[in-house]
Design an enzyme around this catalytic site. Structure first.
Site, short mmCIF file in Angstrom:
data_model
loop_
_atom_site.label_atom_id
_atom_site.label_comp_id
_atom_site.label_asym_id
_atom_site.label_seq_id
_atom_site.Cartn_x
_atom_site.Cartn_y
_atom_site.Cartn_z
N CYS A 138 25.91 0.36 69.57
CA CYS A 138 25.85 -1.07 69.31
C CYS A 138 26.16 -1.35 67.83
CB CYS A 138 24.45 -1.59 69.67
SG CYS A 138 24.35 -3.36 69.57
N ASN A 203 31.63 1.98 73.39
CA ASN A 203 30.81 0.81 73.22
C ASN A 203 31.70 -0.23 72.51
OD1 ASN A 203 28.60 -1.01 72.80
ND2 ASN A 203 27.24 0.74 72.98
N CYS A 417 63.46 -5.34 73.64
CA CYS A 417 64.06 -6.41 74.45
C CYS A 417 63.44 -6.43 75.85
CB CYS A 417 65.57 -6.23 74.52
SG CYS A 417 66.07 -4.61 75.09
C1 LIG Z 1 27.03 -9.15 76.12
C2 LIG Z 1 27.09 -7.67 76.04
C3 LIG Z 1 25.94 -6.94 75.91
C4 LIG Z 1 25.99 -5.54 75.84
N1 LIG Z 1 24.85 -4.84 75.74
C5 LIG Z 1 24.89 -3.48 75.71
C6 LIG Z 1 23.70 -2.71 75.70
O1 LIG Z 1 22.58 -3.25 75.74
N2 LIG Z 1 23.81 -1.37 75.65
C7 LIG Z 1 25.02 -0.73 75.63
O2 LIG Z 1 25.07 0.51 75.60
N3 LIG Z 1 26.17 -1.44 75.66
C8 LIG Z 1 26.12 -2.79 75.71
N4 LIG Z 1 27.29 -3.50 75.79
C9 LIG Z 1 28.58 -2.77 75.79
C10 LIG Z 1 29.08 -2.50 77.20
O3 LIG Z 1 28.21 -1.66 77.91
C11 LIG Z 1 30.47 -1.81 77.17
O4 LIG Z 1 30.36 -0.58 76.49
C12 LIG Z 1 31.53 -2.65 76.47
O5 LIG Z 1 31.36 -4.00 76.76
C13 LIG Z 1 32.95 -2.22 76.86
O6 LIG Z 1 33.20 -2.36 78.24
P1 LIG Z 1 33.97 -3.65 78.89
O7 LIG Z 1 35.27 -3.80 78.15
O8 LIG Z 1 34.08 -3.33 80.34
O9 LIG Z 1 33.07 -4.83 78.62
C14 LIG Z 1 27.24 -4.89 75.88
C15 LIG Z 1 28.41 -5.64 76.03
C16 LIG Z 1 28.34 -7.01 76.13
C17 LIG Z 1 29.60 -7.79 76.31
S1 SF4 Z 2 67.61 -1.57 69.96
FE1 SF4 Z 2 68.15 -1.48 72.13
S2 SF4 Z 2 66.16 -1.35 73.18
FE2 SF4 Z 2 65.74 -2.04 71.09
S3 SF4 Z 2 65.71 -4.24 71.26
FE3 SF4 Z 2 67.80 -3.67 70.67
S4 SF4 Z 2 68.89 -3.49 72.58
FE4 SF4 Z 2 66.72 -3.49 73.10
#
Ligand SMILES: Cc1cc2nc3c(=O)[nH]c(=O)nc-3n(C[C@H](O)[C@H](O)[C@H](O)COP(=O)(O)O)c2cc1C
Ligand code: SF4
Ligand code: SF4
Length: 462
Positions: A138, A203, A417
């Site tokens: 955290c 995390n 591109c």
């Molecule tokens: C609101 C919120 C509260 C969280 N609380 C905890 C917690 O108490 N303990 C923990 O290990 N991670 C906590 N996390 C982290 C999540 O477990 C997780 O590692 C992180 O959000 C990445 O996963 P995601 O992209 O699926 O959300 C929290 C995340 C959020 C968004």
């Molecule tokens: S160099 Fe080639 S791949 Fe990169 S943007 Fe220009 S045309 Fe596209």
């Protein structure tokens, strides 16, 4: 074909499928976890708690809404559980009794004193839980109190506290790492030395979400003031995958990994498994869409496995790990260039400006009249719209349109591109014969030093 088995074991903890809820608001109470297990989740990591409930602030979440796509990135300044230890312990026991086959893991964060950790581990394990997850991640609030990422950023602390827990723990211990470090491997190795049975990551990433341009206040704010918080959601997946790969490919670590970070659909989860995770955890996507998300994850994973002929997760876990390595091991002789499918092109010119200003000036532009264009191409009139008696065509102005063509000699195959083109499949990167032999940069250095090869000159000199 028979349905594949999704059963998995992460660091000795078994679950009927690889989808666990990450420790977060969706795992705050027994009632939520009961509903989640009924919806199909294979496991849950209980919201982190300590001996005393925490006091939280209001408000506490922020999000990146990108181009109308809600919650691309998510941020919080929330702390660990605001419920009492007694309530949490009682409910963990109830859930474990009701769902003996599901993984019930308990996330802990305790002040850095050996006897306090010992006491907590013993009390928690009396519930019959399947394992412990140590929250060393955290990045806000708790870190200022010497916990969370304050532990996970220092290998010595990570090792020390893990070993304290292992002195008394009877169930497997997973160490949850913070991504807020420059190199994740020393921390992973420290967890291993401390005796961890598995690692979970990531995390949240330390972040400031944004500033409201009307009020000039940070987002989110508490009575006008903000704080750094934890970033997660779909936007963080590439960072999480890199860290997962770094751990999974490190010979010194060699621990089971539970992958977390930006997983929203079954294919995100598969990517984590392909990079070596034995299971995954999900938070933001569940906060956004609810527990039923797991139904799509299970059916998507099963369908994909059947298509590929995989009968169990072990058939593909870690399969992509060897395909990623150092830059020095990439083949300098491999070549691709872009190709535009003129039948799909809508003449928007996005590829042209991207290549002209941001890449290698390798797209040729030709201005032709719409009449000439239609006259020269069979089938094209299908793409002409009749509106108010006038014939119009996408991408045409003043009766002219721009044709775009790749200059194959100077295109470096950078992909820009193709990434910028709004029409799916319109620009394809094609493999081409290269004027260089197949060799890595490391081999090239060796050949240069032995004078077996002349220095490679840039593809174009002005
Ligand atoms: C609101 C919120 C509260 C969280 N609380 C905890 C917690 O108490 N303990 C923990 O290990 N991670 C906590 N996390 C982290 C999540 O477990 C997780 O590692 C992180 O959000 C990445 O996963 P995601 O992209 O699926 O959300 C929290 C995340 C959020 C968004
Ligand atoms: S160099 Fe080639 S791949 Fe990169 S943007 Fe220009 S045309 Fe596209
Ligand atoms: S970006 Fe795609 S659609 Fe637009 S002009 Fe280029 S090739 Fe055509």
């Amino acid at each position: 074909m028979k349905k594949p088995s999704l059963a998995t074991t992460v660091g000795g903890i078994r679950s009927p499928n690889p989808f666990w809820l990450a420790s977060a608001p969706p795992t705050n109470t027994g009632d939520q976890i009961r509903r989640a297990f009924k919806a199909g989740w294979g496991g849950a990591v209980w919201k982190t708690f300590d001996f005393e409930p925490i006091v939280n602030v209001s408000s506490r979440y922020g999000a990146v809404d990108y181009d109308g796509r809600k919650i691309m990135g998510f941020n919080n300044i929330e702390l660990i559980s605001d419920r009492t230890l007694e309530d949490n312990l009682r409910e963990i026991k109830e859930i474990k009794t009701e769902f003996p086959d599901h993984a019930v893991v308990v996330s802990l964060m305790v002040e850095s004193r050996r006897e306090r950790w010992h006491e907590m581990v013993q009390r928690v394990e009396e519930t019959g839980c399947d394992g412990l997850e140590l929250n060393f991640g955290c990045p806000h609030g708790m870190s200022e109190r010497g916990m969370g990422s304050a532990v996970g950023q220092v290998p010595e602390y990570t090792e020390m506290i893990t070993s304290w827990v292992k002195e008394v723990a009877k169930t497997p211990v997973i160490v949850k790492l913070t991504p807020n470090v420059t190199d994740i491997r020393p921390i992973g190795r420290a967890a291993k030395r401390g005796g961890a049975d598995g690692i979970s990551l990531i995390n949240t990433i330390n972040s400031i979400m944004g500033i409201d341009l009307d009020t000039l206040r940070p987002k989110p704010h508490v009575a006008g003031r903000g704080s750094h918080g934890g970033y997660c959601g779909p936007a963080v997946k590439p960072i999480a995958l890199q860290m997962v790969h770094a751990l999974a490919s490190d010979a010194e670590i060699n621990l089971p990994v539970s992958g977390i970070g930006g997983i929203q659909a079954w294919h995100d989860a598969v990517e984590f498994l392909l990079l070596g995770c034995s299971g995954v955890q999900i938070c933001t996507a569940v906060m956004h869409y609810g527990f039923r998300l797991v139904e799509h994850m299970i059916s998507g994973l099963e369908m994909w496995m059947m298509e590929k002929g995989f009968t169990k997760l072990d058939d593909f876990i870690g399969r992509s790990v060897p395909h990623i390595g150092g830059w020095g091991d990439l083949d300098l002789g491999y070549k691709v260039t872009a190709e535009i499918d003129q039948n799909q092109c809508i003449h928007c010119g996005l590829c042209y400006v991207a290549c002209e200003d941001g890449a290698h000036q390798s797209i040729l532009r030709e201005r032709v009249s719409v009449e000439d264009f239609i006259g020269a191409r069979a089938g094209i009139p299908d793409r002409v719209e009749i509106s108010g008696g006038r014939r119009t065509m996408a991408g045409a102005g003043d009766g002219y349109l721009n044709l775009f063509k790749i200059h194959q000699e100077t295109c470096v195959g950078c992909n820009l591109c193709a990434l910028a083109c709004p029409v799916e499949g319109c620009i394809t990167m094609m493999e081409r014969a290269s004027n260089l032999p197949s060799m890595t940069w490391s081999q090239y250095q060796e050949k240069l030093s032995k004078k077996e090869i002349d220095p490679i000159r840039p593809h174009r000199s002005e």
